[in-house]
Design a protein around this motif. Structure first.
Motif, PDB file in Angstrom:
ATOM      1  N   LEU A  12       1.008  -1.223   0.159  1.00  0.00           N
ATOM      2  CA  LEU A  12       0.079  -0.102   0.038  1.00  0.00           C
ATOM      3  C   LEU A  12       0.917   1.282   0.080  1.00  0.00           C
ATOM      4  CD1 LEU A  12      -1.469  -2.293   2.075  1.00  0.00           C
ATOM      5  CD2 LEU A  12      -3.117  -0.555   2.329  1.00  0.00           C
ATOM      6  N   PHE A  13       0.411   2.165  -0.617  1.00  0.00           N
ATOM      7  CA  PHE A  13       0.776   3.716  -0.394  1.00  0.00           C
ATOM      8  C   PHE A  13       0.183   3.910   0.993  1.00  0.00           C
ATOM      9  CE2 PHE A  13       0.626   3.219  -4.953  1.00  0.00           C
ATOM     10  CZ  PHE A  13       1.493   4.332  -5.549  1.00  0.00           C
ATOM     11  N   HIS A  14       1.060   4.301   1.924  1.00  0.00           N
ATOM     12  CA  HIS A  14       0.672   4.613   3.323  1.00  0.00           C
ATOM     13  C   HIS A  14       0.124   5.940   3.604  1.00  0.00           C
ATOM     14  CE1 HIS A  14       1.454   3.304   7.762  1.00  0.00           C
ATOM     15  NE2 HIS A  14       0.312   3.706   7.727  1.00  0.00           N
ATOM     16  N   ASN A  15      -1.105   5.844   4.000  1.00  0.00           N
ATOM     17  CA  ASN A  15      -1.530   7.260   4.827  1.00  0.00           C
ATOM     18  C   ASN A  15      -1.634   8.302   3.685  1.00  0.00           C
ATOM     19  OD1 ASN A  15      -2.656   9.145   6.484  1.00  0.00           O
ATOM     20  ND2 ASN A  15      -0.709   9.393   7.587  1.00  0.00           N
ATOM     21  N   VAL A  16      -2.436   8.124   2.618  1.00  0.00           N
ATOM     22  CA  VAL A  16      -2.689   9.209   1.706  1.00  0.00           C
ATOM     23  C   VAL A  16      -3.495  10.225   2.461  1.00  0.00           C
ATOM     24  CG1 VAL A  16      -3.795   9.811  -0.174  1.00  0.00           C
ATOM     25  CG2 VAL A  16      -2.512   7.847  -0.350  1.00  0.00           C
ATOM     26  N   CYS A  17      -2.889  11.493   2.394  1.00  0.00           N
ATOM     27  CA  CYS A  17      -3.738  12.635   3.458  1.00  0.00           C
ATOM     28  C   CYS A  17      -3.257  13.951   2.689  1.00  0.00           C
ATOM     29  CB  CYS A  17      -3.254  12.486   4.840  1.00  0.00           C
ATOM     30  SG  CYS A  17      -1.541  12.857   5.125  1.00  0.00           S
ATOM     31  N   GLU A  18      -3.959  14.908   3.518  1.00  0.00           N
ATOM     32  CA  GLU A  18      -3.447  16.384   2.945  1.00  0.00           C
ATOM     33  C   GLU A  18      -1.807  16.736   3.121  1.00  0.00           C
ATOM     34  OE1 GLU A  18      -7.814  16.140   4.223  1.00  0.00           O
ATOM     35  OE2 GLU A  18      -5.607  15.403   5.107  1.00  0.00           O
ATOM     36  N   MET A  19      -1.328  16.233   3.742  1.00  0.00           N
ATOM     37  CA  MET A  19       0.043  16.502   4.183  1.00  0.00           C
ATOM     38  C   MET A  19       1.025  15.930   3.076  1.00  0.00           C
ATOM     39  SD  MET A  19       2.900  14.712   5.291  1.00  0.00           S
ATOM     40  CE  MET A  19       2.377  13.485   6.320  1.00  0.00           C
ATOM     41  N   ASN A  20       0.707  14.807   2.331  1.00  0.00           N
ATOM     42  CA  ASN A  20       1.571  14.311   1.498  1.00  0.00           C
ATOM     43  C   ASN A  20       1.177  13.886   0.074  1.00  0.00           C
ATOM     44  OD1 ASN A  20      -0.376  11.878   1.825  1.00  0.00           O
ATOM     45  ND2 ASN A  20       1.222  10.976   3.145  1.00  0.00           N
ATOM     46  N   ILE A  21      -0.284  14.303  -0.291  1.00  0.00           N
ATOM     47  CA  ILE A  21      -0.712  14.070  -1.507  1.00  0.00           C
ATOM     48  C   ILE A  21       0.007  14.804  -2.741  1.00  0.00           C
ATOM     49  CG2 ILE A  21      -2.337  16.215  -1.397  1.00  0.00           C
ATOM     50  CD1 ILE A  21      -2.907  12.496  -2.944  1.00  0.00           C
ATOM     51  N   ASP A  22       0.524  16.029  -2.525  1.00  0.00           N
ATOM     52  CA  ASP A  22       1.130  16.587  -3.461  1.00  0.00           C
ATOM     53  C   ASP A  22       2.508  15.773  -3.737  1.00  0.00           C
ATOM     54  OD1 ASP A  22      -0.644  18.644  -4.049  1.00  0.00           O
ATOM     55  OD2 ASP A  22       0.384  19.740  -2.508  1.00  0.00           O
ATOM     56  N   GLY A  31      -2.474  -1.255  -3.522  1.00  0.00           N
ATOM     57  CA  GLY A  31      -3.626  -0.528  -2.953  1.00  0.00           C
ATOM     58  C   GLY A  31      -3.205   0.792  -2.240  1.00  0.00           C
ATOM     59  N   PHE A  32      -3.999   1.325  -1.461  1.00  0.00           N
ATOM     60  CA  PHE A  32      -3.531   2.505  -0.817  1.00  0.00           C
ATOM     61  C   PHE A  32      -4.563   2.640   0.768  1.00  0.00           C
ATOM     62  CE2 PHE A  32      -7.013   4.221  -3.078  1.00  0.00           C
ATOM     63  CZ  PHE A  32      -7.526   5.216  -2.333  1.00  0.00           C
ATOM     64  N   SER A  33      -3.719   3.220   1.557  1.00  0.00           N
ATOM     65  CA  SER A  33      -4.538   3.455   2.780  1.00  0.00           C
ATOM     66  C   SER A  33      -4.681   5.060   2.883  1.00  0.00           C
ATOM     67  CB  SER A  33      -3.826   2.922   3.972  1.00  0.00           C
ATOM     68  OG  SER A  33      -2.509   3.689   4.296  1.00  0.00           O
ATOM     69  N   ALA A  34      -5.832   5.466   3.457  1.00  0.00           N
ATOM     70  CA  ALA A  34      -5.999   6.956   3.491  1.00  0.00           C
ATOM     71  C   ALA A  34      -6.648   7.288   4.931  1.00  0.00           C
ATOM     72  CB  ALA A  34      -7.201   7.197   2.465  1.00  0.00           C
ATOM     73  N   HIS A  35      -5.951   8.282   5.474  1.00  0.00           N
ATOM     74  CA  HIS A  35      -6.656   9.208   6.313  1.00  0.00           C
ATOM     75  C   HIS A  35      -7.092  10.595   5.990  1.00  0.00           C
ATOM     76  CE1 HIS A  35      -6.226   6.600   9.915  1.00  0.00           C
ATOM     77  NE2 HIS A  35      -4.681   6.356   9.483  1.00  0.00           N
ATOM     78  N   LEU A  57     -11.425  19.744  12.628  1.00  0.00           N
ATOM     79  CA  LEU A  57     -10.272  19.259  12.963  1.00  0.00           C
ATOM     80  C   LEU A  57     -10.072  19.404  14.693  1.00  0.00           C
ATOM     81  CD1 LEU A  57      -7.633  20.517  10.491  1.00  0.00           C
ATOM     82  CD2 LEU A  57      -8.292  18.160  10.676  1.00  0.00           C
ATOM     83  N   TYR A  58     -10.560  20.629  15.246  1.00  0.00           N
ATOM     84  CA  TYR A  58     -10.674  20.562  16.491  1.00  0.00           C
ATOM     85  C   TYR A  58     -11.588  19.629  17.349  1.00  0.00           C
ATOM     86  CZ  TYR A  58     -11.826  22.861  21.284  1.00  0.00           C
ATOM     87  OH  TYR A  58     -12.229  22.857  22.291  1.00  0.00           O
ATOM     88  N   ASN A  59     -12.548  19.230  16.492  1.00  0.00           N
ATOM     89  CA  ASN A  59     -13.662  18.167  16.968  1.00  0.00           C
ATOM     90  C   ASN A  59     -12.870  16.990  17.147  1.00  0.00           C
ATOM     91  OD1 ASN A  59     -16.057  19.856  17.900  1.00  0.00           O
ATOM     92  ND2 ASN A  59     -16.803  19.732  15.916  1.00  0.00           N
ATOM     93  N   THR A  72     -10.731  12.645  20.307  1.00  0.00           N
ATOM     94  CA  THR A  72      -9.894  11.560  20.058  1.00  0.00           C
ATOM     95  C   THR A  72      -8.940  11.879  21.160  1.00  0.00           C
ATOM     96  OG1 THR A  72      -9.969  11.403  17.580  1.00  0.00           O
ATOM     97  CG2 THR A  72      -8.370  10.305  18.409  1.00  0.00           C
ATOM     98  N   GLY A  73      -8.771  12.898  21.813  1.00  0.00           N
ATOM     99  CA  GLY A  73      -7.808  13.069  22.881  1.00  0.00           C
ATOM    100  C   GLY A  73      -6.466  13.390  22.426  1.00  0.00           C
ATOM    101  N   GLY A  74      -6.132  13.775  21.143  1.00  0.00           N
ATOM    102  CA  GLY A  74      -4.881  14.156  20.636  1.00  0.00           C
ATOM    103  C   GLY A  74      -4.979  13.293  19.328  1.00  0.00           C
ATOM    104  N   GLY A  75      -3.891  12.644  18.872  1.00  0.00           N
ATOM    105  CA  GLY A  75      -3.568  11.943  17.857  1.00  0.00           C
ATOM    106  C   GLY A  75      -2.884  12.724  16.913  1.00  0.00           C
ATOM    107  N   PHE A  76      -2.958  12.103  15.642  1.00  0.00           N
ATOM    108  CA  PHE A  76      -1.879  12.554  14.433  1.00  0.00           C
ATOM    109  C   PHE A  76      -2.884  13.120  13.260  1.00  0.00           C
ATOM    110  CE2 PHE A  76      -3.008   8.409  13.186  1.00  0.00           C
ATOM    111  CZ  PHE A  76      -3.276   8.442  11.715  1.00  0.00           C
ATOM    112  N   ILE A  77      -4.279  13.046  13.251  1.00  0.00           N
ATOM    113  CA  ILE A  77      -4.861  13.380  12.000  1.00  0.00           C
ATOM    114  C   ILE A  77      -5.058  14.937  12.256  1.00  0.00           C
ATOM    115  CG2 ILE A  77      -7.389  13.410  11.230  1.00  0.00           C
ATOM    116  CD1 ILE A  77      -7.570  10.584  12.091  1.00  0.00           C
TER     117      ILE A  77
END
Length: 377
Positions: A115-125, A151-155, A319-321, A326-331
Motif C-alpha cells: 500500500l501507499f501508506h496514509n494518503v492525506c492532505e500533508m503528502n498528497i502533492d 492499493g493504498f490507505s487513507a486518512h 479538526l478541533y472536534n 480523540t484526545g490528541g492523535g495525528f490526524i
C-alpha cells in the motif's frame, strides 16, 4: 472463520494488524516476540490468513517480528501486507531502498499486498509528484511479481482521496480506510465508501474499534444496545456493523493480547450483520456520543465572511472536534501541515466577529485558543 472473495483469493474477513503487538514494560519499540509469535500461531491455527504490518509500526520493529513469526509457516498459507511510509516526507525519494529493506525484514520474496501508506492532505502533492518515482517503481514491482496486489490507505478527506484516484485509480486494487460506526458520520467514512464504490475498489478496514474507544460505552448507550442484542458484547457490535457493509473485504484488528485475539476470532466465526433497527440504534448511540463531545458546527460559513484573518473556521472546527474527541492523535496535526501557518488556529485574534453571526452560538474564539493550546502553538 468467515472468508471473503477478492479476485481469485479467499481472505479471512478478520486480519491481524501488527501495530499494537504485545510489548515489554510498556515500551512500544520493544515487542514481546514470544507472545507475538504465539498469537500469530494461534491466528494461523484458527483461520486468519491476512497479516498487516508497516515500516513505522513499533518504531520499525513490527516488520522484523512479523517476518520471524510467519517464517515458520508455509509461505502460501498466509497473505502479508506492508506499506510505503509516505507519512514521512523524507522517505519520498527512497522507495527502492525502503522496499528492498522491507523484503529483507519480513524475510519474504514478495508481498501479497502493498500500500501507499496514509494518503492525506500533508503528502498528497508528494505522492502525485512523478519526480519521486514512487508510483512507477511500485508498478514495476507488481509487473515483476514482487507485489501481487497494489492499493493504498487513507486518512485524508474525500477530496484528497479523489485526487489520488484520479491519478492512480486504474492501478488501485483495494483501499484501506478508518471505518467504524462512529466515524461513519464523524469522519465521513460513509462518503469515502461511496467514492470507493464509484471506482469499484474493495474496502479494507482499519480502526474498527477506534483504537479501543469503542470497546466500552457509557452505561446508557450500552444498555440501549443490549436491549437490541442481549448476548452481544460491545466490541462485537463494531464488527457486526462492518459485516453489514457489502464492500468490506478485510477488517484489521490490532490485537494486543491473546484474549482479544480469541474474542475476535469467536466473533468472526459467523456473520451477524445488523438489521435496520439495530443499525439505527447503533448510529443513534454514535450521535449521542458526538453531541456530548463536539461543537455543533454545520459548516454554514457565515463566520468565514466575518473573519478579518480569513480563517477557514468550519475546517478548523472540524479538526478541533476530531482532536478533542480523540484526545490528541495525528490526524489534526497532519492535516494542518497542508494549511499555511498564517491560517492555523493560533492566528485567531479573538475579535469575536464570527461569533456574532454563528447560528449555533459557538464560542469560536475560545475553541481556536484551546485548539492552539492543544497543538502547543
Amino acid at each position: 472463520m468467515v472468508y471473503k472473495e477478492f479476485q481469485d483469493l479467499k481472505l479471512s474477513a478478520l486480519g491481524m494488524g501488527a501495530m499494537r503487538l504485545p510489548v515489554v514494560d510498556g515500551d512500544d519499540a520493544r515487542i514481546d516476540e514470544e507472545k507475538a509469535a504465539k498469537m500469530v500461531d494461534y491466528a494461523m491455527a484458527h483461520g486468519i490468513n491476512y497479516y498487516d504490518t508497516a515500516w513505522g509500526y513499533h518504531n520499525g520493529n513490527s516488520e522484523l517480528v512479523m517476518g520471524k513469526s510467519l517464517k515458520k509457516h508455509p509461505r502460501e498459507s498466509y497473505y502479508l501486507a506492508t506499506k510505503f511510509p509516505g507519512y514521512d516526507l523524507s522517505n519520498m525519494d527512497k522507495v527502492e531502498e525502503i522496499f528492498e529493506k522491507q523484503l529483507e525484514k519480513c524475510q519474504v520474496d514478495y508481498f501479497d499486498f502493498y500500500l501507499f501508506h496514509n494518503v492525506c492532505e500533508m503528502n498528497i502533492d508528494a505522492y502525485l509528484d512523478p519526480a519521486h518515482g514512487i508510483y512507477e517503481y511500485l508498478k514495476k514491482q507488481k509487473e515483476n511479481g514482487r507485489i501481487r496486489h497494489l492499493g493504498f490507505s487513507a486518512h485524508g478527506s474525500c477530496e484528497v482521496m479523489k485526487r489520488f484516484l484520479d491519478a492512480y485509480g486504474e492501478s488501485m486494487e483495494f483501499c484501506q480506510i478508518q471505518l467504524n460506526w462512529l466515524d461513519y458520520t464523524f469522519q465521513d467514512a460513509k462518503g469515502k465508501l461511496e467514492l470507493l464504490k464509484e471506482h469499484q475498489i474493495p474496502v479494507w478496514v482499519m480502526e474498527p474499534l477506534r483504537g479501543g474507544k469503542l470497546a466500552a460505552l457509557p452505561k446508557d448507550q450500552e444498555e440501549a444496545l443490549r436491549a437490541l442484542r442481549p448476548d452481544e458484547t460491545v466490541p462485537a457490535w463494531a464488527f457486526s456493523f462492518l459485516q453489514s457493509i457489502p464492500e468490506v473485504v478485510v477488517t484489521l484488528s490490532g490485537m494486543s493480547n491473546y484474549e482479544q485475539l480469541q474474542e475476535n476470532i469467536k466473533t468472526f466465526a459467523s456473520e451477524k450483520p445488523l438489521n435496520q433497527q439495530e443499525m439505527e440504534g447503533l448510529l443513534s448511540a454514535a450521535s449521542a456520543m458526538l453531541e456530548k463531545n463536539i461543537l455543533p458546527c454545520t459548516a454554514c460559513h457565515y463566520c468565514v465572511s466575518h473573519c478579518p484573518q480569513g480563517l477557514d473556521i468550519p475546517g478548523l472546527l472540524e479538526l478541533y472536534n476530531e482532536h478533542s474527541f480523540t484526545g490528541g492523535g495525528f490526524i489534526a496535526p497532519m492535516a494542518l501541515m497542508a494549511v499555511p501557518k498564517e491560517k492555523h488556529p493560533n492566528a485567531c485574534i479573538g475579535c469575536r466577529s464570527c461569533e456574532a453571526v454563528c447560528p449555533q452560538q459557538i464560542k469560536i474564539s475560545e475553541a481556536m485558543s484551546d485548539f492552539a493550546g492543544k497543538l502547543g502553538s
